[in-house]
Design a protein around this motif. Structure first.
Motif, PDB file in Angstrom:
ATOM      1  N   LYS A   3       5.516  -5.533  -2.631  1.00 33.56           N
ATOM      2  CA  LYS A   3       6.117  -4.363  -2.791  1.00 33.56           C
ATOM      3  C   LYS A   3       5.295  -3.071  -2.326  1.00 33.56           C
ATOM      4  CE  LYS A   3       5.038  -3.635  -7.689  1.00 33.56           C
ATOM      5  NZ  LYS A   3       5.618  -3.502  -9.005  1.00 33.56           N
ATOM      6  N   ARG A   4       5.933  -1.883  -1.940  1.00 31.42           N
ATOM      7  CA  ARG A   4       5.224  -0.899  -1.457  1.00 31.42           C
ATOM      8  C   ARG A   4       6.255   0.518  -2.004  1.00 31.42           C
ATOM      9  NH1 ARG A   4       2.340  -4.321  -0.007  1.00 31.42           N
ATOM     10  NH2 ARG A   4       1.296  -4.191   2.078  1.00 31.42           N
ATOM     11  N   ALA A   5       5.515   1.717  -2.061  1.00 33.87           N
ATOM     12  CA  ALA A   5       6.113   2.915  -2.424  1.00 33.87           C
ATOM     13  C   ALA A   5       5.263   4.039  -1.663  1.00 33.87           C
ATOM     14  CB  ALA A   5       5.923   3.036  -3.854  1.00 33.87           C
ATOM     15  N   ILE A   6       6.172   5.022  -1.462  1.00 33.11           N
ATOM     16  CA  ILE A   6       5.761   6.233  -0.888  1.00 33.11           C
ATOM     17  C   ILE A   6       6.377   7.354  -1.843  1.00 33.11           C
ATOM     18  CG2 ILE A   6       5.411   5.379   1.320  1.00 33.11           C
ATOM     19  CD1 ILE A   6       7.960   7.113   2.186  1.00 33.11           C
ATOM     20  N   THR A   7       5.945   8.632  -1.771  1.00 31.68           N
ATOM     21  CA  THR A   7       6.378   9.782  -2.222  1.00 31.68           C
ATOM     22  C   THR A   7       6.668  10.918  -1.380  1.00 31.68           C
ATOM     23  OG1 THR A   7       4.338  10.751  -2.465  1.00 31.68           O
ATOM     24  CG2 THR A   7       5.169   9.648  -4.369  1.00 31.68           C
ATOM     25  N   ALA A   8       7.766  11.657  -1.871  1.00 34.44           N
ATOM     26  CA  ALA A   8       8.206  13.084  -0.931  1.00 34.44           C
ATOM     27  C   ALA A   8       8.542  14.179  -1.381  1.00 34.44           C
ATOM     28  CB  ALA A   8       9.518  12.264  -0.040  1.00 34.44           C
ATOM     29  N   ASN A   9       8.301  15.137  -1.126  1.00 32.86           N
ATOM     30  CA  ASN A   9       8.209  16.506  -1.613  1.00 32.86           C
ATOM     31  C   ASN A   9       9.608  17.174  -1.170  1.00 32.86           C
ATOM     32  OD1 ASN A   9       6.151  15.986  -3.579  1.00 32.86           O
ATOM     33  ND2 ASN A   9       4.847  16.433  -1.708  1.00 32.86           N
ATOM     34  N   LEU A  10      10.647  17.712  -2.051  1.00 34.90           N
ATOM     35  CA  LEU A  10      11.652  18.592  -1.592  1.00 34.90           C
ATOM     36  C   LEU A  10      11.698  20.011  -2.114  1.00 34.90           C
ATOM     37  CD1 LEU A  10      14.506  18.507  -0.213  1.00 34.90           C
ATOM     38  CD2 LEU A  10      15.409  17.699  -2.269  1.00 34.90           C
TER      39      LEU A  10
ATOM     40  N   TYR B 282       9.920  13.133  -5.115  1.00 34.29           N
ATOM     41  CA  TYR B 282      10.797  11.849  -5.282  1.00 34.29           C
ATOM     42  C   TYR B 282       9.615  10.985  -4.699  1.00 34.29           C
ATOM     43  CZ  TYR B 282      14.913  14.991  -5.658  1.00 34.29           C
ATOM     44  OH  TYR B 282      15.657  15.800  -5.986  1.00 34.29           O
ATOM     45  N   ALA B 283      10.029   9.504  -5.222  1.00 39.05           N
ATOM     46  CA  ALA B 283       9.376   8.149  -4.789  1.00 39.05           C
ATOM     47  C   ALA B 283      10.533   7.193  -4.369  1.00 39.05           C
ATOM     48  CB  ALA B 283       8.716   7.745  -5.879  1.00 39.05           C
ATOM     49  N   CYS B 284      10.111   6.536  -3.308  1.00 41.33           N
ATOM     50  CA  CYS B 284      10.880   5.411  -2.609  1.00 41.33           C
ATOM     51  C   CYS B 284       9.940   4.229  -2.762  1.00 41.33           C
ATOM     52  CB  CYS B 284      10.762   5.785  -1.278  1.00 41.33           C
ATOM     53  SG  CYS B 284      11.956   4.338  -0.252  1.00 41.33           S
ATOM     54  N   TRP B 285      10.534   3.281  -3.439  1.00 49.69           N
ATOM     55  CA  TRP B 285      10.440   1.941  -3.763  1.00 49.69           C
ATOM     56  C   TRP B 285      10.951   0.862  -3.058  1.00 49.69           C
ATOM     57  CZ3 TRP B 285       6.340   1.776  -7.478  1.00 49.69           C
ATOM     58  CH2 TRP B 285       6.060   3.008  -8.134  1.00 49.69           C
ATOM     59  N   ALA B 286      10.127  -0.145  -2.207  1.00 43.22           N
ATOM     60  CA  ALA B 286      10.517  -1.150  -1.692  1.00 43.22           C
ATOM     61  C   ALA B 286       9.885  -2.341  -2.139  1.00 43.22           C
ATOM     62  CB  ALA B 286      10.417  -0.953  -0.132  1.00 43.22           C
ATOM     63  N   ALA B 287      10.724  -3.696  -2.390  1.00 43.32           N
ATOM     64  CA  ALA B 287       9.925  -4.823  -2.864  1.00 43.32           C
ATOM     65  C   ALA B 287      10.929  -5.949  -2.405  1.00 43.32           C
ATOM     66  CB  ALA B 287      10.111  -4.693  -4.273  1.00 43.32           C
ATOM     67  N   ASN B 288      10.127  -7.170  -1.829  1.00 42.01           N
ATOM     68  CA  ASN B 288      10.758  -8.353  -1.727  1.00 42.01           C
ATOM     69  C   ASN B 288       9.980  -9.470  -2.453  1.00 42.01           C
ATOM     70  OD1 ASN B 288       8.582  -8.918  -0.146  1.00 42.01           O
ATOM     71  ND2 ASN B 288       9.607  -8.898   1.971  1.00 42.01           N
ATOM     72  N   SER B 289      10.398 -10.659  -2.118  1.00 44.96           N
ATOM     73  CA  SER B 289       9.463 -11.806  -2.700  1.00 44.96           C
ATOM     74  C   SER B 289       8.185 -11.903  -2.331  1.00 44.96           C
ATOM     75  CB  SER B 289      10.383 -13.143  -2.480  1.00 44.96           C
ATOM     76  OG  SER B 289      10.321 -13.438  -1.149  1.00 44.96           O
ATOM     77  N   VAL B 290       7.778 -11.308  -1.213  1.00 45.79           N
ATOM     78  CA  VAL B 290       6.500 -11.365  -0.707  1.00 45.79           C
ATOM     79  C   VAL B 290       5.499 -10.183  -1.350  1.00 45.79           C
ATOM     80  CG1 VAL B 290       4.868 -11.507   1.252  1.00 45.79           C
ATOM     81  CG2 VAL B 290       7.035 -12.400   1.301  1.00 45.79           C
TER      82      VAL B 290
END
Length: 1171
Positions: free
Chosen positions: A518-525, A508-516
């Protein structure tokens, strides 16, 4: 409706809302931020025994804050005194306890600052106490008169509270206090009026300061109490005192509060604190103090008083305690009172505190600050620790609110709100951080998660961003956000997957973004199999004291085996792993064993399996069965002469319902201490109407019964005595037992004790001869038998027995027929004749004696016989009598076991309970010839090449004239197969040897020899022999007999035979009974006949000697005939009888004879008939 997830690569979407993270996540230290106070000291006391005193102030911020202090509102330089020790990057400092430290006392405040703003701590008060001491002073003695009021002042020094004051003498004994003498809250000792006994010179006041670990003492004070001078002329001291008291008597006067305070005063108390109101009065007699609330809410409970009613105390004061309280001091001379107007105030408390947070550029800010208190607190706003100047502050400010619009980065600051009244100050800070940064994902990348099927999975994605970031999750290679109701995004960015399935495994991947940015990380389940449990048995029911084994069967994912654990709980409480209660309860991994189960073992046993990912539980309800508890609370009611109702409370049934209650009674007149069953009550009934007997002092108890068993008996009830009455019944089982002739003994079963019904029980016995018109003979007796003499022999009588006691007689008795005493018969049977059946059996006939000659109850007939001559040799024999008994009134019988070819004599007699009558005249009869017995031996004398010479002995008994012998032989081998039988007749009875020719060499043969009479041949004697192949032949007594092993075998057999004969001899001497039954193997007696369905009577010698030659003739040699005799044709011995199948069990009696078994009395043997 739930949708099944597809395999990897197929996307399921979910759109997530924008998260507001301003207050949700703490600002990471990597982000620029205002200082925040994280730890500080509060009020502190510098005790003289401490080595140093620490005043704490810690803060966090970025950049790292710097620290400044103020003392009493003025800047305080930590480097101004060498006794102050500081630490880098910390506001905390330590004051070392050296020298005079009084100058450190004051109120401190810590300020933590960086370029963004300043945080401020609450005030920290440091108290430096001085060592308390009483001043050195000379205290003048107090001289007072009897009845005066006195105050001894303590005036304790100041110190750190709490303060405890004690009044003691020089020996440290407490001064007694009461309504007359008591100590005030300030520590002064008040005497409402003094007595001469109060005189002493060592009144000492002690002040104790526990926190300072100090106790100080005031100089002793002297109090002298004297009488009134004008009362000294009285002759009696007591009279003088009484007169003085009369002169000094006065109404009460309040000393606290003093009269100068007026009739009322005001008292202020802090809410939640302790209210103490004090009234102390003087007067004579000693005044009594009472309290009442005259205004305000009436208290629910009486106010608590202390110090002999002089102090009113209320703990945890509330607004309801506000009002007016009045104390009144009174004695017979009058009263005095004072009113206290109590006001309840409280320090400031927050209603709303300003709350800071993270704000993005351009947003608006509103801070609220509201507090309550009494008096109402004042509100002051500060910015970075300094009062806000409304003229220069660009926002709006009011007493309870601050607002700013269009925030900019330079608006970051620490806002403080301070609420103050006379009882204290409270401080609240709000950090306003205005930031503009790209998202920061605080959760590490490539985190691995695992859960089990059916559980929820939580994939974390902690984010900090300003402005707030948009967050979305994707799975595997998809770029579309996850959707469906099984996925939920929490406020902190965590993805929750409900009710997981195996197909939820993946990346799985988590995506975070704002006007300044963005960033992302992955997680394994990973999804594991869920743990499953089963406990057996599920609902066991176990008897108390028995054992139970519970088994917990578990299934779990193999990846979790290292973290798998099992434990047991009882009713929610975990059981220890080690065995408990001395090994009675044993836990061994997946089993729980309980031995000797107790009632308290009952409950719910839970097996708990836990892994790193899940927990599973399975329960078993253990039910312990036991006998019921004893019934309780036995009560008697509905009392009647012959009945009473018994009621009780049932005890615990212990999981098995009561199906019956047993009521027992005990009476203390006839059989005290013996409990007997009275009644049974079915089911759960707890009451019973009991039928009672008169004249019994009852006591009852109850036993409950369930499927497990009987309970212990209940405690006994109260005693219940029934009144006496006449008997309800008469004796039973009335009979006349054997007695002497011309005597009659009447007996009966006596009444049981509970059947007597009253005192003085006797039996009225009535009797008269049956068929004779005469009056009844009567006699009263106390025992349960009566003997009457001089009555005719064996005459029927009518008999009645009636119970009588002091209250009357029982019911009319029934008549019983009984006979007077018997005598032996006085006549012999007649017409005796004998019919010979075969060589060993005869049938005897006779005519019975008349009934009037029996003189009693006829028991039967006895047949006696004895041998007089052997017909073979004509030799006369000494008479040896034998007899058989035939029970009942009969006229014939069978006599077995006779010797063939012999002459006998026979008599018959009748007998009754008294004994035998006279014998009939002897009858002579003879038995015919029979078959001979077995020859004494058969020997092989010699083998020739094809012949053998045999030798044999005469038969033990010839039973007639011998006519010769029959010699038979046949080939035998080890496989039990035999050849045809060859036979040779030896007609010369004097020949005792024979040579057989024509035999085969090296062959084993068996030889038979039988003796014969005109009636036939008897049983054969046998021998075996083997011919040798080399032409040397040996019999069984040649060749083998010279071998060592054969000699040893023969010696062992001889020794064993001797031992068995010895045992038989000893047992026979002890009266043992032996069966003499034998079965003829070969050639049965052709003369013998079977007597079908007939039995034999008892057989006996007159001198107890067994009849020779009779045994074999009874063992299968009697063949069937056409006799129509019935079973009753044969006599009975003392122990003789027949089984249902017609086999005979009799007694064979006789004396010792060579070869016979010895007996100390009448020996017995069994004689079965073989058809």
């Amino acid at each position: 409706m739930e949708m099944l997830l597809s395999t990897k690569g197929i996307t399921i979407c979910l759109f997530f809302f924008v998260l507001s993270l301003a207050a949700a996540i703490e600002i990471p230290l990597s982000v620029s931020q205002l200082p925040t106070i994280t730890e500080q000291s509060h009020t502190q006391v510098a005790y003289p025994f401490d080595e140093d005193f620490t005043i704490k102030c810690e803060a966090r911020g970025n950049p790292q804050p710097t620290f400044n202090w103020t003392k009493d509102g003025k800047p305080f330089d930590l480097s101004s005194d060498p006794r102050i020790v500081t630490s880098n990057n910390s506001g905390t400092f330590v004051i070392q306890n050296r020298g005079i430290i009084n100058n450190f006392q004051g109120k401190y405040r810590c300020f933590a600052s960086n370029v963004l703003g300043t945080a401020m701590s609450e005030e920290i008060e440091l108290i430096v106490p001085s060592v308390p001491k009483f001043p050195k002073e000379k205290i003048e003695p107090l001289d007072v008169e009897h009845g005066d009021s006195v105050i001894l002042h303590c005036n304790p020094p100041k110190g750190i509270p709490p303060l405890h004051i004690y009044w003691m003498n020089i020996d440290l004994q407490h001064i007694p206090q009461d309504e007359r003498v008591s100590m005030s809250l300030k520590g002064d000792l008040y005497f409402a009026n003094v007595e001469e006994s109060d005189s002493r010179s060592d009144y000492c006041c002690f002040a104790a300061f526990p926190r300072l670990r100090t106790i100080v003492q005031k100089m002793p004070m002297t109090l002298k109490v004297s009488r009134l001078k004008h009362a000294n002329d009285s002759g009696s001291p007591n009279a003088a005192v009484t007169k003085a008291n009369f002169i000094k008597e006065r109404k009460p006067k309040l000393l606290i509060p003093p009269e100068s305070a007026g009739s009322s005063s005001s008292v202020t108390v802090i809410k939640g604190g302790v209210l103490l109101l004090e009234c102390i009065a003087e007067g004579l007699p000693t005044p009594h103090l009472s309290w009442v609330k005259v205004m305000g809410n009436t208290p629910k409970d009486e106010p608590e008083t202390e110090n002999f009613g002089k102090t009113l105390k209320i703990d945890q004061v509330t607004a309801a305690d506000e009002g007016t309280y009045q104390c009144t001091a009174s004695n017979p001379m009058g009263s005095a009172s004072h009113k206290f107007h109590v006001h309840v105030e409280e320090p400031p408390q927050w209603l709303k505190k300003p709350e800071g947070g993270v704000y993005s550029v351009g947003t608006n800010l509103v801070l609220l600050c509201e507090a309550i208190g009494n008096p109402e607190p004042s509100i002051q706003w500060k910015l970075n620790g300094m009062p806000i100047d409304g003229r220069t502050f660009r926002g709006r400010i009011s007493t309870r609110e601050i607002s700013l619009t269009n925030l900019q980065l330079q608006d970051s600051a620490v806002f403080q709100c301070e609420a103050t009244n006379k009882h204290g100050t409270i401080l609240a800070s709000a950090n306003v951080n205005v930031l503009n940064i790209a998202p920061l994902i605080l959760t590490p990348d490539e985190e691995n998660y695992a859960t089990v099927v059916g559980y929820s999975a939580f994939l974390h994605c902690d984010i900090f961003a300003s402005p707030a970031a948009d967050v979305r999750w994707t799975k595997d290679d998809s770029i579309e956000p996850l959707s469906t109701f099984r996925y939920e995004l929490n406020k902190n960015g965590t993805l929750e997957i409900r009710d997981t399935k195996k197909e939820d495994s993946g990346s799985y991947a988590c995506w975070a973004a704002n006007s300044v940015g963005k960033r992302a990380i992955t997680a394994n389940l990973d999804i594991r199999d869920a743990t499953k449990l089963v406990v057996t048995p599920k609902s066991p029911r176990v008897l108390k004291s028995h054992s139970i084994l519970l088994k917990c069967q578990a299934e779990y994912d193999s990846h979790l085996k290292h973290s798998f654990k099992l434990s047991w709980r009882k009713d929610g409480d975990e059981l220890p792993v080690n065995s408990t209660e001395g090994g009675r309860i044993i836990l061994d991994r997946d089993t729980l064993f309980i031995s000797s189960v107790l009632l308290e073992d009952q409950g719910v046993y839970t097996c708990v399996a836990s892994t790193a990912l899940d927990t599973a539980k399975a329960e078993a309800q253990l039910i312990v069965l036991d006998v019921p508890d004893p019934p309780e609370d036995l009560q008697l009611s509905e009392n009647q002469n012959r009945s009473v109702r018994l009621s009780w409370k049932a005890g615990a049934s212990h999981n098995s319902p009561v199906n019956e209650s047993i009521i027992e009674f005990e009476e203390n007149r006839w059989e005290p201490g013996r409990w007997q069953e009275l009644s049974r009550v079915p089911g759960n009934d707890t009451t019973a109407l009991l039928s009672l007997a008169p004249y019994v002092n009852y006591q009852f108890r109850v036993v409950s019964v369930n499927a497990v068993g009987r309970s212990q008996p209940s405690k006994p009830s109260l005693r219940y005595a029934t009144p006496p009455a006449a008997p309800d019944k008469n004796p039973e089982n009335i009979r006349v037992e054997a007695s002497e002739p011309n005597e009659m003994v009447m007996k009966w079963e006596p009444l049981k004790p509970v059947e007597r019904n009253g005192p003085g029980l006797e039996y009225k016995v009535s009797w008269r001869q049956r068929g004779v018109e005469t009056d009844w003979n009567e006699e009263l007796v106390k025992k349960h038998s009566l003997s009457v003499r001089n009555v005719p022999t064996f005459v029927p009588y009518e008999i009645k027995v009636q119970a009588v006691n002091h209250l009357g007689s029982g019911p009319e008795p029934n008549v019983t027929i009984g006979y007077s005493g018997e005598d032996v018969p006085d006549a012999a049977p007649s017409g005796v004749s004998v019919e010979v059946v075969n060589s060993t059996l005869v049938k005897v006939f006779w005519f019975g004696i008349p009934r009037d000659r029996v003189r009693g109850h006829l028991k039967g007939y006895k047949v006696n016989w004895w041998k007089t001559k052997n017909m073979l040799d004509g030799k006369r024999h000494h008479p040896e009598k034998h007899f058989l008994t035939f029970v009942g009134d009969r006229n014939y019988g069978m006599i077995p076991g006779l010797e063939p070819f012999s002459e006998f004599r026979l008599t018959v007699l009748a007998f009754n309970s008294r004994g035998d009558g006279p014998e009939s005249s002897p009858v002579v009869f003879e038995t015919p010839e029979g078959v001979p017995e077995q020859p004494r031996f058969l020997r092989i004398l010699n083998f020739d090449k094809d012949s053998v010479t045999l030798s044999w002995g005469l038969p033990k008994k010839a039973n007639g004239h011998l006519t010769g012998y029959v010699l038979q032989y046949q080939i035998i081998n080890e496989t039990q197969e035999v050849g045809a039988v060859s036979e040779v007749s030896v007609t010369n009875r004097s020949v005792l040897s024979w040579r057989l020719a024509g035999l085969s060499p090296s062959t084993k043969y068996k030889f038979y020899i039988k003796a014969c009479t005109a009636k036939g041949c008897g049983k054969a004697a046998t021998e075996e022999g083997l011919t040798l192949a080399q032409g040397t032949y040996a019999g069984i007594y040649e060749g083998i007999s010279t071998q060592g092993w054969f000699i040893g075998l023969m010696c062992a057999i001889a020794l064993l035979t001797l031992l068995l004969l010895t045992i038989c001899f000893v047992r026979r001497n002890k009266g043992g009974k032996y069966s003499v039954k034998e079965k003829e193997d070969l050639h049965p007696d052709p003369e013998a006949q079977s007597i079908k369905d007939e039995i034999f009577g008892e057989y006996s010698d007159s001198d107890e000697k067994p009849l020779k030659g009779s045994l074999q003739s009874l063992n299968g040699d009697i063949k069937a005939t056409g006799s129509a005799d019935s079973l009753v044709d044969y006599g009975e011995g003392e122990h003789g009888m027949f089984n249902e199948d017609g086999s005979f069990i009799g007694a064979y009696s006789g004396s010792k004879e060579k070869g016979s078994v010895e007996s100390t009395g009448s020996s017995t043997a069994t004689f079965p008939l073989h058809a």
